[in-house]
Every structure is written in C-alpha cells, then in structure tokens.
Design a protein around this motif. Sequence first.
Motif, short mmCIF file in Angstrom:
data_model
loop_
_atom_site.label_atom_id
_atom_site.label_comp_id
_atom_site.label_asym_id
_atom_site.label_seq_id
_atom_site.Cartn_x
_atom_site.Cartn_y
_atom_site.Cartn_z
N SER A 43 7.67 -9.32 10.45
CA SER A 43 8.59 -8.99 9.46
C SER A 43 9.99 -8.81 10.37
O SER A 43 10.96 -8.75 9.87
N SER A 56 3.99 -19.87 -0.46
CA SER A 56 2.50 -19.59 -0.36
C SER A 56 1.73 -20.36 -1.54
O SER A 56 2.04 -20.25 -2.72
N LEU A 64 -3.46 -13.92 -2.69
CA LEU A 64 -2.88 -14.38 -1.35
C LEU A 64 -3.70 -14.96 -0.58
O LEU A 64 -5.11 -14.31 -0.09
N ALA A 68 -1.36 -15.52 4.92
CA ALA A 68 -0.24 -14.61 4.39
C ALA A 68 -0.61 -13.02 4.49
O ALA A 68 0.38 -12.29 4.04
N GLU A 69 -1.99 -12.70 4.44
CA GLU A 69 -2.26 -11.16 4.29
C GLU A 69 -1.63 -10.39 5.51
O GLU A 69 -1.06 -9.33 5.00
N TYR A 72 2.12 -9.88 4.65
CA TYR A 72 2.33 -9.09 3.41
C TYR A 72 2.06 -7.67 3.85
O TYR A 72 2.87 -6.84 3.16
N GLU A 73 1.19 -7.41 4.56
CA GLU A 73 0.80 -5.99 4.86
C GLU A 73 1.87 -5.33 5.68
O GLU A 73 2.43 -4.54 5.57
N SER A 76 4.94 -3.97 3.95
CA SER A 76 4.95 -2.75 3.44
C SER A 76 5.90 -1.63 3.86
O SER A 76 6.37 -0.59 3.34
N CYS A 87 11.58 -16.91 -3.25
CA CYS A 87 9.95 -17.37 -3.43
C CYS A 87 9.54 -18.44 -4.02
O CYS A 87 10.18 -19.01 -4.99
N LEU A 105 4.36 -12.09 -3.53
CA LEU A 105 5.42 -12.19 -2.59
C LEU A 105 6.70 -11.50 -3.02
O LEU A 105 7.46 -10.76 -2.45
N ARG A 108 6.57 -7.75 -3.33
CA ARG A 108 6.69 -7.18 -2.17
C ARG A 108 7.99 -7.13 -1.33
O ARG A 108 8.49 -6.09 -1.06
#
Length: 158
Positions: A43, A56, A64, A68-69, A72-73, A76, A87, A105, A108
């Motif tokens: 990120s 994705s 997901l 991508a996990e 994605y986390e 946050s 997206c 996505l 988020r």
Amino acid sequence: MKKTLIIYASMSGNTEDIAKLIGKRLQEDEMDVTYEEMDVCDSESIKEYDYILAGSYTWGDGDLPYEAEDFYEELSDADFTGKKIGCFGSGDHSYPKFCEAVDILHGRFTETGADVFTDLLKIEGSPETDEDISECIRFAEVFSKWCAKSGRVALNVT
C-alpha cells in the motif's frame, strides 16, 4: 504525464488481459502506465502514482483470491485521500456472487479516503468478444475523463 498504476491478481490470465486492454487505452490519453501483480504490491509503494486501477478475479463463492489477501489487509491501515482509484475484474456467472472481488476492493479503497470511481468493470472470463473488448476500452476512456475532471462521469458498464 500522469503516473498510472494498474495492479491485478490473475490466475488464468483473464484479469491480466483486461488490465492490458485498459492500460493500452489509457496510454492513448498520455498516461504513463505501469503494471504490477497484486501479490508484489504494498500500500505504501503505490502512493507514488497519480491514478490507480485495481483488478482481481473472484475465487469460489465470492472471495478475494489468495494473491490479493495480503494487499487487501494492508489497505485497512492506508490513507489514500486524494488518490483516484478504479476497480475491475473477471468472474464466472456460474458462481453465486459474480465478480464479488471487484466490489470488495471497491469497498476497501473507499474506506481509505480515496476518490473511488463509482463504476465497476466486470467481465465474464476473458475479454475475447468484441463486446467485452469494447467494454474494457470504454471503461478506460471514461475513467480517464473522470480523472481529468473534478466531477463525475456516468458510465453504466456492468
């Protein structure tokens, strides 16, 4: 030239194909496009880009994919205030939640404070038909116009 990052998770190549179609069209609008696979992105490093597109495929019944996990986390805790993000993704209508990863996505990125393009591009499988290819190109065109303006542009591509 605006720096644009297209990040994606693609197991069979479908989402990567969509990413390449989008990127090719954005380059026509003088955008400097870089492609990265989502599992090698973090990120912080993507904040150097003016515009970000994230794509994705959807795994199973609306999850997901593992690629991508982690990304994605990380999101946050990210702050993308002022970043313009779109997206897209691929999916299979035989599953109950078609292209749900795109919605996940989108949600988020919205939580990060980003200015998130409200229209989502969802393609069944690979963008092989003329209609699918046109949808990808149109998504890129309207995303580009949206990025260049402060207002919103309606697309209605789903």
